[in-house]
Design an enzyme around this catalytic site. Structure first.
Site, PDB file in Angstrom:
ATOM      1  N   GLY A   9       0.830  -1.203   0.000  1.00 45.77           N
ATOM      2  CA  GLY A   9       0.000   0.000   0.000  1.00 45.77           C
ATOM      3  C   GLY A   9       0.860   1.247   0.000  1.00 45.77           C
ATOM      4  N   GLY A  19       0.536   5.804   0.265  1.00 43.52           N
ATOM      5  CA  GLY A  19      -0.239   7.032   0.389  1.00 43.52           C
ATOM      6  C   GLY A  19       0.659   8.236   0.221  1.00 43.52           C
ATOM      7  CG  PHE A  27       1.699  12.139   4.777  1.00 41.94           C
ATOM      8  CD1 PHE A  27       2.198  13.138   3.955  1.00 41.94           C
ATOM      9  CD2 PHE A  27       0.571  12.401   5.550  1.00 41.94           C
ATOM     10  CE1 PHE A  27       1.593  14.375   3.907  1.00 41.94           C
ATOM     11  CE2 PHE A  27      -0.034  13.639   5.498  1.00 41.94           C
ATOM     12  CZ  PHE A  27       0.479  14.636   4.673  1.00 41.94           C
ATOM     13  CB  VAL A  81       2.081  -0.121   4.085  1.00 43.80           C
ATOM     14  CG1 VAL A  81       1.961  -1.244   5.104  1.00 43.80           C
ATOM     15  CG2 VAL A  81       1.561   1.186   4.667  1.00 43.80           C
ATOM     16  CE  LYS A 106       1.468   5.431   7.908  1.00 43.74           C
ATOM     17  NZ  LYS A 106       0.275   5.874   8.650  1.00 43.74           N
ATOM     18  CG  ASP A 108      -7.441  10.064   5.690  1.00 39.09           C
ATOM     19  OD1 ASP A 108      -8.384  10.426   4.961  1.00 39.09           O
ATOM     20  OD2 ASP A 108      -6.378   9.617   5.238  1.00 39.09           O
TER      21      ASP A 108
END
Length: 1006
Positions: free
Chosen positions: A719, A721, A723, A726, A742, A844
């Site tokens: 994954g 995003g 910031f 992962v 992460k 979020d």
């Protein structure tokens, strides 16, 4: 005759004292009872009976209803000053659940009964007909069922009756005509049938009538013309047919008039504007009305909202809008205002210049013919939405369009505009959506489009645009959808365009004359779903960086001049559903990873130069899902392909060559690896990771995380995003248990604050439905750069987003699983908001942040945007109020601080997405339609139609199917209640938990 004992007692002074003491006790007891009853046991016991029928009181509003207080002082109760009798019961929006006690009918002095927006069930007691003094009865927004009691007609003083948003059936009782003082009758959003009865016209005091959203049927009775005081009439979505009676247009006091979405026919009277001078809202869209739209509408000078879309109005549009100075919104789409191309065909645009409050102008698909006048630039600077799409407008687009500085959405597509797109388009600083597709625009795309910093969607396909794609598009930092296909664009793909992390939905440059190779900067589009570069002149090999676009579901490179082998890095595109690389010059063997992708729905390798075996597993097992035509050196595969058999000898020779290569190369690689390892180990030393004494989780070193994730390999990337990224890894080789690592992108602004926020949040929380943190790392990498990471428990069943929107899982979530997940998430929020020492706002909440363990239990993760209320962390930083588009509440968009109510909004959108399977950013949600409104309009009768098919399990009996439907509606109502715009009106999360648990209990017993 008194007894001797009494006589003796009376003669004794001690007996007299005893009697006096007893009398005092009796008087004191009577005074205590009187304090509770107020001299009227009937009202007292009626209220206690009301309380006894309440099964759930989440706000404890009835706790004051006890002997300690006079009942006139009980919460929600008002009494008359003289008789101390109950005159009003006001318990609206208290979350009360239960049934309504018939003994309320004993409150004979009651004038006002308001129970709206609760969860009352069962029938409305006919005993309410005893309340002869009742003026106001509000029972709307509950779950009352059954029919409207006929003996409400005995409430002879009733003025306002609100029964909307319940489950009432049957017809409007004829006895209602006896309630001669009735001024407001609001019965919308029920299941009432039997039409609008003519006898209602006898209630001449009527001022407000609303029956919208009932399957009433029938026609509108002419007798309603007797309502001379009527100001509001709402009967949309009532399945009404026939024409609108002329008597209705004589109701000169009408302010709001709505008959939308029926089957009404006929034409409107030419003098409608003279007859209805006080109109502020005229809403007749979605009918079958014909004739000319009367010019006299301009005489309704107070008009604010005009919605006449989706009818069969014809003739030239000749309304003089200059008289409608207060008009806010005009919807006239999908009519037939056919013109003949005359000079004044679009003259009505000139008359709009005086409408200084105009916000919406929708005229799409109206068959308008002519040139768009320069006066379009004179429209209100408040205009936010303009659509002239689907007409026959020609000529050039006036440069004056740049004067509409308030525009957020502009649709001019599907016309015949020519010449250049005016550079003044760059002045529309508030523009978010621009659609100019299917026209004949020519020349270059103006550089000034790069000034539109808020632009999210730019659609210019099917024009004659030429020249290079302006690199200034890279300045549109919010752009998530770009379609420039079917033009004559040339040059190279701008690198700056590919460095937009916001570009997540689609990038379509197909059917142009683009040249060069795919820039390596494509790797920055990690969240892009659809990439189409087909039918250009692109060449070279496929950059390995394309493998970093791990969110791709569609990749189309068809019809270019690419060559070489397919890079192994593309194996990371595990979510691809469509891959088309046909009509190029690719060579080598068909990559082995293609037959291992379960997500592939179509694969096109045709007309290249591939060689060797065609696999027979995965997508290659079904000839209808792939094509390998025009590759003359392929062999094997399915029999239906009719390819030649592969030569075994050739296979053996190649295996032998491979074996020799391994023998020769492997020892060399091993030696090199050992040398490099020892050198690095010596250089690193054994510096421990930084630690913090106030963290409750252990630290882990960068070296250990590097090994655990195989060097942060893209093969282990699960994954990504804005910031962080992962990775899946094995932290402890002894137990071989996977973890999720992460890694923060510290080079991105806000990433460090995200890390700090998440650490601070995790130190304060621990809950079954929150993602468990195992360790953390705050150190430096081997190049001396700052490195920060968090290690979590690995969730083997991925995210809710994966289950809803990807092909990773062949099975789908059933209804029980979905509601269990939602209950788990709500429970986690309840803990964060109400049970932590310091209230924590997640900030979020969305499907990709809801992870599922082996047992499909939901765990809320990613606290990178979280905020601890009452602390100064995260203040005055825009990233902390942004959230994710579609899930962030509207108040965050205007600068409001993060609150737990914002999380509730995000949960409501999450719930609706889980139940419908539709993202809040789906293309269907435009022109005022949102996911919230989509579901709201379907409640309660059409809820099955908007529910994800995979969530509905057909039951064996009609009764069970009915229960399932009721559970669906109840669940969707929670989502709708949580996602209303007003924060204060959103459902409390603790109530959400209880409601979802109740729904689960019902489903589990089916």
């Amino acid at each position: 005759m008194k007894s001797p004992q009494v006589m003796i007692c009376l003669s004794s002074s001690s007996c007299i004292s005893f009697l006096f003491y007893g009398l005092s006790i009796i008087c004191l007891t009577f005074a205590t009872v009187s304090a509770s009853y107020g001299g009227n046991e009937t009202d007292y016991h009626a209220l206690l009976s009301f309380k006894s029928k309440i099964t759930h009181d989440p706000y404890k509003v009835l706790t004051s209803w006890n002997h300690s207080f006079h009942f006139c002082d009980w919460s929600g109760i008002s009494c008359g000053k003289r008789h101390k009798r109950v005159t009003a019961v006001e318990l609206s929006s208290k979350g009360l659940e239960g049934s309504l006690s018939p003994r309320v009918g004993n409150l004979s002095f009651l004038r006002h009964l308001s129970l709206w927006n609760n969860i009352f069930q069962g029938t409305i007691p006919h005993e309410l007909g005893r309340l002869s003094r009742l003026h106001i009865l509000y029972l709307d927004t509950n779950k009352f069922s059954g029919v409207i009691p006929t003996n409400l007609s005995s409430c002879s003083n009733l003025e306002e009756l609100w029964l909307s948003q319940n489950k009432l059936v049957g017809s409007i009782p004829k006895e209602m005509s006896l309630v001669s003082k009735l001024a407001q009758l609001v019965i919308d959003d029920n299941k009432l049938t039997g039409g609008i009865p003519p006898f209602l016209g006898n209630i001449t005091s009527m001022e407000l009538f609303s029956a919208a959203g009932n399957p009433l049927g029938g026609s509108i009775p002419d007798t309603l013309g007797h309502w001379r005081s009527l100001t509001e009439f709402h009967s949309g979505e009532c399945n009404l047919y026939g024409s609108i009676p002329h008597s209705i247009f004589n109701l000169s006091h009408l302010v709001n008039f709505s008959l939308a979405t029926n089957h009404l026919t006929g034409s409107l009277p030419s003098e409608i504007g003279d007859q209805l001078p006080n109109l502020e809202l005229l809403q007749l869209w979605g009918n079958e009305l014909t004739g000319v739209l009367p010019p006299s509408i301009s005489n309704s000078s107070k008009l604010r909202y005009l919605e006449m879309s989706r009818n069969n109005f014809s003739g030239k549009l000749t309304i003089d809008f200059s008289k409608l100075r207060d008009i806010n919104e005009i919807y006239l789409a999908k009519n037939n205002f056919h013109g003949r191309g005359e000079a004044d065909d679009m003259r009505f645009i000139d008359s709009l210049k005086n409408c200084t409050r105009l916000v919406v102008l929708e005229l799409m698909n109206c068959n308008l013919i002519g040139v768009l006048p320069i006066s379009i630039g004179n429209l209100s600077d408040q205009l936010s939405f303009l659509s002239l799409a689907g007409n026959q407008l020609f000529g050039s687009l006036p440069s004056s369009i740049g004067s509409l500085v308030g525009l957020a959405t502009l649709f001019l597509d599907s016309n015949q505009f020519k010449a250049n797109i005016p550079t003044t388009i760059g002045k529309l600083q508030k523009l978010q959506v621009l659609g100019l597709y299917i026209n004949q625009f020519s020349g270059p795309i103006p550089d000034t489009i790069g000034n539109l910093s808020l632009l999210t969607k730019l659609v210019l396909f099917s024009n004659k645009l030429e020249g290079p794609i302006p690199s200034s598009l890279g300045n549109c930092k919010n752009l998530n959808y770009l379609d420039l296909s079917y033009n004559r664009l040339n040059g190279k793909i701008p690198k700056k365009l590919l460095q937009l992390p916001s570009l997540t939905n689609a990038l379509d440059l197909s059917n142009n004359n683009m040249s060069g190779s795919i820039p390596s900067e494509i790797e920055d589009l990690k969240m892009l779903n659809h990439l189409n570069l087909s039918n250009n002149n692109l060449s070279g090999t496929i950059t390995r960086s394309l493998g970093e676009c791990i969110s791709l579901t569609t990749l189309n490179l068809r019809g270019n001049q690419f060559q070489g082998i397919i890079p192994s890095s593309l194996s990371s595109l595990r979510g691809l559903a469509v891959l088309d690389i046909s009509q190029n010059n690719f060579s080598g063997k068909i990559p082995q990873f293609l037959d291992k992708w379960n997500s592939l729905e179509f694969l096109n390798l045709s007309f290249n130069d591939f060689e060797g075996d065609v696999p027979v597993v995965g997508v290659f097992a079904n000839a209808s899902l792939f094509s390998v035509l025009g590759n003359n050196r392929l062999c094997g595969g399915l029999v239906t392909l009719e390819l030649p058999k592969c030569k075994e000898r050739g296979r053996q020779m190649k295996r032998f060559q491979f074996f020799i290569s391994v023998i020769v190369i492997a020892p060399t690689l091993l030696i090199v690896f050992c040398c490099v390892y020892l050198l690095c180990k010596k250089k690193r030393g054994s510096q421990p990771s930084q630690s913090s004494g106030n963290e409750r989780f252990l630290k882990v070193s960068y070296d250990k995380l590097l090994k655990a994730t195989d060097g942060f390999s893209t093969a282990n990337l699960i994954g990504e995003g804005g910031f962080s990224s992962v990775y899946k890894g094995i932290l402890d080789s002894n137990d071989n248990k996977p973890v999720a690592v992460k890694v923060l992108h510290l080079q991105n602004q806000g990433a460090l604050k995200s890390f700090l926020a998440e650490c601070k949040a995790w130190r304060n929380i621990r809950h079954r439905n929150l993602l468990k943190i195992i360790s953390s790392c705050s150190s430096t990498d081997f190049q001396g750069n700052d490195f920060k990471a968090l290690v979590y428990e690995f969730m083997p069943n991925g995210s809710v987003h994966d289950w809803l929107h990807s092909s990773v899982y062949t099975s789908k979530l059933n209804l029980l699983q979905r509601i269990n997940i939602l209950r788990d998430v709500a429970t986690a929020l309840d803990y964060l908001h109400n049970l932590c020492q310091t209230t924590i706002v997640h900030g979020d909440l969305k499907p990709s942040n809801i992870l599922l363990d082996d047992d499909m239990v939901a765990h809320v993760g990613d606290f990178g945007l979280s905020r601890l209320l009452g602390t100064d962390l995260n203040q005055n930083s825009s990233i902390w109020v942004k959230g994710t588009i579609g899930y962030a509440p509207p108040e965050y968009g205007i600068g409001s601080e993060m609150t737990s109510c914002g999380d509730v909004y995000s949960f409501g959108i999450l719930l609706l997405e889980v139940m419908t399977g539709k993202r809040p950013t789906d293309d269907m949600f435009k022109e005022g339609l949102s996911l919230h409104k989509f579901v709201y309009m379907a409640l309660p009768d059409h809820i099955v139609e908007v529910t994800d098919d995979d969530a509905i399990v057909l039951q064996s009996t009609e009764a069970n199917a009915k229960k399932v439907e009721e559970c669906l509606a109840a669940t969707m109502k929670i989502g709708v209640s949580c996602s209303v715009d007003s924060p204060t009106q959103r459902m409390k999360i603790e109530i959400v938990v209880n409601e979802l648990q109740r729904i689960l209990d019902v489903l589990q017993n089916i």
